[in-house]
Enzyme design. Structure first.
Site, PDB file in Angstrom:
ATOM      1  N   GLY A  53      -6.179  34.311  79.559  1.00 27.38           N
ATOM      2  CA  GLY A  53      -5.142  34.182  78.535  1.00 27.38           C
ATOM      3  C   GLY A  53      -5.403  33.040  77.571  1.00 27.38           C
ATOM      4  CG  HIS A  54      -5.906  29.571  78.660  1.00 33.18           C
ATOM      5  ND1 HIS A  54      -4.646  29.336  78.176  1.00 33.18           N
ATOM      6  CD2 HIS A  54      -5.821  29.456  80.005  1.00 33.18           C
ATOM      7  CE1 HIS A  54      -3.835  29.089  79.196  1.00 33.18           C
ATOM      8  NE2 HIS A  54      -4.522  29.158  80.320  1.00 33.18           N
ATOM      9  CE  LYS A 102      -7.593  25.388  81.376  1.00 31.88           C
ATOM     10  NZ  LYS A 102      -8.466  26.301  82.162  1.00 31.88           N
ATOM     11  CG  ASP A 107      -6.869  26.021  87.475  1.00 35.86           C
ATOM     12  OD1 ASP A 107      -7.661  26.965  87.340  1.00 35.86           O
ATOM     13  OD2 ASP A 107      -5.758  25.992  86.918  1.00 35.86           O
ATOM     14  CG  HIS A 216      -0.482  27.804  81.644  1.00 37.18           C
ATOM     15  ND1 HIS A 216      -0.866  26.503  81.848  1.00 37.18           N
ATOM     16  CD2 HIS A 216      -1.553  28.579  81.943  1.00 37.18           C
ATOM     17  CE1 HIS A 216      -2.122  26.488  82.265  1.00 37.18           C
ATOM     18  NE2 HIS A 216      -2.560  27.726  82.339  1.00 37.18           N
TER      19      HIS A 216
END
Lengths: 330, 330
Positions: A53-54, A102, A107, A216
């Site tokens: 989505g990035h 990140k 993550d 997000h």
């Protein structure tokens, strides 16, 4: 929700399939999904990844001079350790692998587990945590600062160091220096909609914007009434300049990053203001990037990233790279 | 209307100012606005332009291997003859200038007038009209077919020909061959908002899309209920393949173009389908571009362009270029 997708659960797989077909620099394997360089090289390996989505982050930066492999998780969701381990194996040529992560709790946890598993298999793994977002400490999915658009600059510098043959310690040290000198802050004009959720992540009134937005859609530092571009740009510049303690004579690389749904003309209006402001303060923009580098699906908004640089960092930034989303000197 | 702008009347000027500051390949002059190469070269000059709001077209393609100068008019409004004449003078090195014009009545008229004025001043000017949109004949602002995203491919091939030293006749002939072999079709999921108008150009219900949309929001060929990406992509592919009379053994360059507000992941899902479909029909995608090349501000939507190519056209496509929005081999 109107999106050019088929099955919302297949968005990442189908998109990666198209991506690998479109770009000769990369290949993809599935189950689990990993994107990696078509031509493997003998050097320290670089792996990054995170929720999808990035785009173009991270797969768009796989190629000569940047990443060896990228691990696209589900939309806005960390990949599990399994594909990260697979990426580490692909990226390793015996000289060790650096994970560029990140700073989000999921993550960090999953890359950490993958690092342990990789060590079991004899791969020397180091981890770099990127936490460039000055907007908030301890956000919705994060302990400490979030990692946002500055990640691209960290990947560029570390990638160039690995490509010229630096050893594992040196690549790690350069990546850490890049992280220490990089700060970002963003603004949202609209929300975005995660495909498998089907409704906007948050709502903003027609006359307000959110300063310090996360990539997000996590809450930022404040909501303010809609204002002109120069005013909003100032709201992003000030905290960065203050936090980096930039002053006259300092040199920076500037990144004005679109969140996905912002016309590039608006990004250049922000860059104009950034240039004016830094010029007034005697801070020199040595290099710049303007465009969509770390997006939030179709969100309208932008972020500014500054990295304080010296000559050796500039040399790494200028080094050739050949990736789907960034190409220099090749 | 939420946009990262200051005065709506100054959007183009401020954006171009930021653009020229951000990119070493280009410079800009104002009153009237023209964007041109930083380094002038001795060759046939290439000039394009048209209404703003389609960035990176055209200024993003100024630089080595593509355009010598671009003329950004007001948003969605043709530039007047005056800046076009100025661009022609900048681009001319005595070997003549080619205007690449998208087929809209205002653009055709103003480039034509500028060509006459330039001829008075001793510049040999030829004009290429790009009319790649298969969606409609005789649209809101056009007699005949509209010029859309295929323009980028025409600029690439003609630019490469000029850069290798082809004379005026040859560059014109190559541009004409490119136009003859290029077709496009687009789809809109949402409208866009022109800054100085302040409200959406048109409206689409939450459950419908417009097939054959124009890049200024002009009506397309039909509105259909929202459907999955593969179905919508097919609606764009079929008329192009039919109109170009593509058949097994043909080779093409494929461009999947975002309209400005579309996440790149969705463009790659469309590219995946395009690849599947052409593969089934025995048509080979020799090269591809996926991304925002010819946009409509923040519109959500996309277009597909196919250009039938032979070896000499591929060689021109592959030739080095160094522009803000497209870089190859340098």
């Amino acid at each position: 929700m109107k999106k050019l997708i088929n099955d919302p659960e297949q968005v990442v797989a189908e998109s990666v399939e198209g991506f690998a077909l479109a770009h000769e620099q990369v290949e993809a394997s599935f189950d689990p999904i990993v994107v990696y360089r078509s031509q493997k090289s003998q050097k320290v390996g670089l792996v990054s990844g995170g929720g999808s989505g990035h785009e173009p982050l991270h797969a768009g930066f796989v190629g000569e001079g940047m990443l060896d492999a990228a691990v696209p998780g589900p939309v806005f969701t960390s990949p599990t350790p399994d594909p990260i381990l697979k990426a580490a194996k692909i990226a390793d040529s015996g000289k060790g692998v650096v994970f560029i992560v990140k700073n989000y709790t999921g993550d960090v946890l999953n890359f950490d587990t993958a690092a342990e598993l990789a060590e079991f298999e004899g791969i020397d793994v180091r981890q770099i945590i990127v936490n460039d977002d000055v907007a908030v400490e301890d956000s919705l999915y994060t302990a400490g600062r979030r990692g946002v658009a500055g990640t691209v600059l960290v990947e560029k510098l570390a990638g160039a160091a690995a490509e010229r043959g630096d050893d594992l310690d040196s690549v790690v040290s350069i990546a850490e220096e890049a992280v220490r000198n990089t700060r970002s802050m963003g603004v949202a004009l609209t929300s975005c909609t995660v495909p498998h959720v089907g409704k906007p992540t948050f709502t903003l009134d027609e006359d307000e914007v959110e300063i310090g937005i996360g990539i997000h859609g996590e809450p930022g530092s404040k909501r303010i009434p809609m204002a002109d571009a120069d005013h909003i740009t100032d709201q992003l510049i000030d905290p960065i300049v203050e936090d980096l303690q930039l002053s006259s004579g300092d040199r920076v690389i500037a990144l004005v990053n679109g969140m996905g749904g912002t016309p590039s003309s608006e990004l250049y209006i922000m860059f104009r203001r950034l240039h004016q402001r830094l010029n007034l303060e005697g801070i020199s923009i040595e290099r710049s990037l303007v465009g969509n580098f770390v997006t939030s699906l179709e969100m309208q908004g932008a972020s500014i990233t500054l990295m304080r640089v010296n000559d050796s960092m500039l040399e790494l930034f200028d080094a050739p790279c050949n990736t789907p989303a960034l190409r220099k000197g090749v």
